[in-house]
Design a protein around this motif. Structure first.
Motif, PDB file in Angstrom:
ATOM      1  N   HIS A   1       0.836  -1.207   0.000  1.00  0.00           N
ATOM      2  CA  HIS A   1       0.000   0.000   0.000  1.00  0.00           C
ATOM      3  C   HIS A   1       0.867   1.251   0.000  1.00  0.00           C
ATOM      4  N   GLN A   2       1.926   1.229   0.818  1.00  0.00           N
ATOM      5  CA  GLN A   2       2.814   2.384   0.911  1.00  0.00           C
ATOM      6  C   GLN A   2       3.616   2.576  -0.377  1.00  0.00           C
TER       7      GLN A   2
ATOM      8  N   GLY B   1       0.176   2.038  -3.569  1.00  0.00           N
ATOM      9  CA  GLY B   1      -1.265   2.221  -3.453  1.00  0.00           C
ATOM     10  C   GLY B   1      -2.038   1.173  -4.236  1.00  0.00           C
TER      11      GLY B   1
ATOM     12  N   SER C   1     -16.261  13.484   5.355  1.00  0.00           N
ATOM     13  CA  SER C   1     -14.909  13.243   5.851  1.00  0.00           C
ATOM     14  C   SER C   1     -14.292  14.496   6.447  1.00  0.00           C
TER      15      SER C   1
ATOM     16  N   LYS D   1     -12.649  14.289  10.114  1.00  0.00           N
ATOM     17  CA  LYS D   1     -11.275  14.778  10.256  1.00  0.00           C
ATOM     18  C   LYS D   1     -11.198  15.875  11.318  1.00  0.00           C
TER      19      LYS D   1
ATOM     20  N   PRO E   1      -6.486  11.322   7.448  1.00  0.00           N
ATOM     21  CA  PRO E   1      -6.441  11.761   6.050  1.00  0.00           C
ATOM     22  C   PRO E   1      -7.710  12.529   5.691  1.00  0.00           C
TER      23      PRO E   1
ATOM     24  N   ASN F   1     -12.145   7.238   1.911  1.00  0.00           N
ATOM     25  CA  ASN F   1     -11.529   5.932   1.678  1.00  0.00           C
ATOM     26  C   ASN F   1     -10.096   5.868   2.185  1.00  0.00           C
ATOM     27  N   ASP F   2      -9.447   7.015   2.410  1.00  0.00           N
ATOM     28  CA  ASP F   2      -8.140   7.000   3.059  1.00  0.00           C
ATOM     29  C   ASP F   2      -8.277   6.895   4.576  1.00  0.00           C
ATOM     30  N   GLN F   3      -9.357   7.431   5.132  1.00  0.00           N
ATOM     31  CA  GLN F   3      -9.583   7.317   6.572  1.00  0.00           C
ATOM     32  C   GLN F   3      -9.814   5.867   7.000  1.00  0.00           C
ATOM     33  N   TRP F   4     -10.218   5.028   6.072  1.00  0.00           N
ATOM     34  CA  TRP F   4     -10.402   3.596   6.372  1.00  0.00           C
ATOM     35  C   TRP F   4      -9.146   2.996   6.996  1.00  0.00           C
ATOM     36  N   ASN F   5      -7.965   3.451   6.581  1.00  0.00           N
ATOM     37  CA  ASN F   5      -6.710   2.896   7.082  1.00  0.00           C
ATOM     38  C   ASN F   5      -6.130   3.689   8.244  1.00  0.00           C
TER      39      ASN F   5
ATOM     40  N   ARG G   1     -11.485   1.093  -1.869  1.00  0.00           N
ATOM     41  CA  ARG G   1     -11.353   2.316  -2.672  1.00  0.00           C
ATOM     42  C   ARG G   1     -12.713   2.816  -3.162  1.00  0.00           C
TER      43      ARG G   1
END
Length: 321
Positions: free
Chosen positions: A74-75, A78, A229, A233, A244, A248-252, A278
């Motif tokens: 992922h890092q 992506g 979001s 945030k 984030p 969909n980035d906040q999921w992680n 995603r």
């Protein structure tokens, strides 16, 4: 309508109880997500096309596990199998040509080694990690941290410094991968609540009735308005946790409790494709009783909504890391 507001009242009651727990400090210690046994990937944390590959090859050696391999991929790219960097790194695992020539393998047994094919690149990434782990075996410190440092800075640097070298880029790489590792793993035990959760809920409650604004962050320029979001945030930023910007980035942003493990303050997500993180398009803050506070859509206001809908994807418990 009356039944709905009764449920909301239950949610408020749970929030009050939860905040009381915060005051008296009766939290249990956080569960160890990786203690004992094999690591299983959390639902939806890895795109379905790659889940089986990551689960299989993530168990190649003791310093590696599927969640760690997922965090690394992922890092690096992506999950983009056509990714190409300015340093000529290629594919989903971002191999540079010389490293691929030395360490790429035919993971799917079709007779070739293709850096652009995830069925070759993901097994090759796992094999390369384990080769590096063997290269730095015996170096003081955590074997997995040393393996990741060797991946970023080379095994000679790890051996020279007797562990993770004092390079800012390498230390950050190790820190980020290890923190993200937790977000890809299925929890083994009930997760303890975030101590900041009550503060995030309190922030969101004070915004009830605020009109929705696409892209809104609650700034003066936005008239104090939020999108979904933007609200989550801002709520967690108010208690010192940076998330984030997009859903969909906040999921992680933390580990993933199951539906029956939800606690007030958890982020709850909704997606078009329940197998693909995603495709997440909406997020809210769980308050208990099957309800969340969310900023729903243009023309609506921040409000309470039920979470048990066909597009419910899962949850995340935000952490400071």
């Amino acid at each position: 309508m009356r039944k709905a507001w009764v449920a909301v009242g239950v949610g408020f009651g749970l929030v009050v109880c939860f905040m009381a727990l915060l005051v008296v400090g009766t939290y249990t210690a956080a569960s160890n997500l990786f203690g004992g046994g094999a690591v299983t990937l959390a639902k939806g944390s890895v795109p379905m096309a790659y889940r089986d590959l990551v689960q299989k090859w993530g168990n190649l050696c003791p310093a590696l596990n599927p969640a760690l391999l997922a965090a690394q991929l992922h890092q690096e790219s992506g999950w983009n199998p056509r990714a190409r960097s300015t340093a000529a790194a290629q594919g989903i695992a971002q191999f540079i040509p010389a490293t691929w020539a030395a360490h790429g393998i035919d993971g799917d047994g079709d007779g070739d080694r293709d850096v652009w094919d995830p069925e070759d690149a993901i097994p090759s990434a796992a094999k390369y990690d384990c080769t590096l782990a063997e290269d730095v075996k015996g170096v003081p410190g955590d074997p997995t941290d040393n393996m990741l440092a060797a991946y970023n800075a080379g095994p000679y640097a790890v051996v020279r410094y007797g562990g993770v070298p004092p390079y800012r880029e390498t230390q950050n790489y190790v820190r980020v991968i290890r923190a993200m590792e937790k977000t890809f793993a299925e929890p083994r035990a009930r997760l303890s609540p975030s101590k900041q959760a009550a503060g995030a809920i309190d922030f969101a409650q004070k915004k009830l009735g605020t009109p929705y604004l696409w892209g809104g962050d609650g700034t003066a320029e936005d008239g104090g308005r939020f999108d979904c979001s933007g609200l989550t945030k801002a709520a967690y930023a108010s208690v010192g946790i940076e998330l984030p910007r997009v859903a969909n980035d906040q999921w992680n942003a933390g580990p993933h409790p199951k539906r029956d493990e939800l606690l007030p303050g958890d982020l709850v997500f909704f997606a078009h494709d329940l197998n693909d993180p995603r495709s997440i398009y909406h997020v809210g803050i769980y308050v208990g009783g099957g309800y969340m506070i969310d900023a729903p859509y243009t023309g609506a206001e921040i409000r309470f909504d039920p979470i048990d809908t066909p597009d419910y994807f899962g949850a995340t418990r935000p952490t400071a890391s």
